[in-house]
Write a protein that holds these residues in place. Structure first.
Motif, PDB file in Angstrom:
ATOM      1  N   UNK A 184      13.621 109.948  59.881  1.00 42.36           N
ATOM      2  CA  UNK A 184      13.175 111.164  60.577  1.00 42.36           C
ATOM      3  C   UNK A 184      11.999 111.870  59.881  1.00 42.36           C
ATOM      4  N   UNK A 185      11.866 111.669  58.577  1.00 44.52           N
ATOM      5  CA  UNK A 185      10.772 112.299  57.840  1.00 44.52           C
ATOM      6  C   UNK A 185       9.475 111.486  57.921  1.00 44.52           C
ATOM      7  N   UNK A 186       9.610 110.220  58.298  1.00 47.91           N
ATOM      8  CA  UNK A 186       8.469 109.319  58.456  1.00 47.91           C
ATOM      9  C   UNK A 186       8.614 108.608  59.801  1.00 47.91           C
ATOM     10  N   UNK A 187       8.431 109.354  60.892  1.00 53.17           N
ATOM     11  CA  UNK A 187       8.692 108.794  62.219  1.00 53.17           C
ATOM     12  C   UNK A 187       7.840 107.556  62.507  1.00 53.17           C
ATOM     13  N   UNK A 188       8.444 106.626  63.227  1.00 55.03           N
ATOM     14  CA  UNK A 188       7.746 105.409  63.623  1.00 55.03           C
ATOM     15  C   UNK A 188       6.726 105.724  64.709  1.00 55.03           C
ATOM     16  N   UNK A 189       5.549 105.134  64.580  1.00 53.62           N
ATOM     17  CA  UNK A 189       4.519 105.310  65.609  1.00 53.62           C
ATOM     18  C   UNK A 189       4.683 104.262  66.703  1.00 53.62           C
ATOM     19  N   UNK A 190       5.438 103.216  66.372  1.00 52.31           N
ATOM     20  CA  UNK A 190       5.741 102.145  67.323  1.00 52.31           C
ATOM     21  C   UNK A 190       7.244 101.918  67.287  1.00 52.31           C
ATOM     22  N   UNK A 191       7.714 100.921  67.965  1.00 53.52           N
ATOM     23  CA  UNK A 191       9.130 100.571  67.898  1.00 53.52           C
ATOM     24  C   UNK A 191       9.473  99.952  66.564  1.00 53.52           C
ATOM     25  N   UNK A 192      10.755  99.859  66.285  1.00 55.03           N
ATOM     26  CA  UNK A 192      11.193  99.328  64.982  1.00 55.03           C
ATOM     27  C   UNK A 192      10.816  97.863  64.820  1.00 55.03           C
ATOM     28  N   UNK A 193      10.875  97.089  65.899  1.00 51.18           N
ATOM     29  CA  UNK A 193      10.497  95.672  65.826  1.00 51.18           C
ATOM     30  C   UNK A 193       9.020  95.554  65.455  1.00 51.18           C
ATOM     31  N   UNK A 194       8.187  96.353  66.092  1.00 50.22           N
ATOM     32  CA  UNK A 194       6.753  96.337  65.784  1.00 50.22           C
ATOM     33  C   UNK A 194       6.500  96.788  64.340  1.00 50.22           C
ATOM     34  N   UNK A 195       7.262  97.770  63.887  1.00 50.82           N
ATOM     35  CA  UNK A 195       7.111  98.244  62.507  1.00 50.82           C
ATOM     36  C   UNK A 195       7.433  97.126  61.513  1.00 50.82           C
ATOM     37  N   UNK A 196       8.457  96.339  61.806  1.00 50.64           N
ATOM     38  CA  UNK A 196       8.794  95.206  60.933  1.00 50.64           C
ATOM     39  C   UNK A 196       7.699  94.142  60.971  1.00 50.64           C
TER      40      UNK A 196
END
Length: 143
Positions: A51-63
């Protein structure tokens, strides 16, 4: 500027806690099981940071954006923690082990910084390197 100081204070506080906790980990505790619990809880705490470093994309894309460094870091962290745990069990003093490792690591990182990252070394840095080497020699003597 607050982040600048907060980051280093957090790092220092965590490093002190890290060494104290490793030093007081009972000798009869299995090191591998200790690390399993450590990394299990660390995984949950890391998820709590999202929550302090929100994803700009989905979690799969972040990985997918990760490179090899994130995976090799896991080996480095386990080696670091297992190494300190075993060093303390082998009799290294908490007041010596960390500074010995950090000074040695710093000396080893100098040629890496120079060659891979094009960092520069000043005459003042060279004086510090010599002081660091003298400190390592003095710390290596057993009294």
């Amino acid at each position: 500027m607050i982040l600048f100081y907060f980051a280093i204070v957090l790092t220092i506080a965590a490093a002190v806690m890290y060494h104290v906790v490793l030093k007081v980990t009972p000798g009869h505790v299995n090191p591998a099981i200790s690390l399993v619990i450590t990394y299990g809880l660390a995984t949950l705490l890391s998820l709590g940071l999202l929550p302090f470093f929100p994803l700009k994309t989905g979690i799969v894309e972040a990985f997918k954006q990760l490179n090899w460094a994130s995976y090799i870091l896991a080996f480095a962290l386990v080696g670091l923690e297992a190494g300190y745990l075993l060093a303390y069990r082998a009799g290294w003093r908490i007041s010596v082990a960390a500074i010995f490792v950090n000074a040695t690591m710093t000396l080893l990182l100098i040629p890496i910084g120079l060659s891979l990252f094009k960092e520069k070394v000043t005459p003042l840095n060279i004086a510090g390197i010599l002081v660091c080497l003298a400190g390592l020699v003095m710390m290596s003597w057993r009294n």
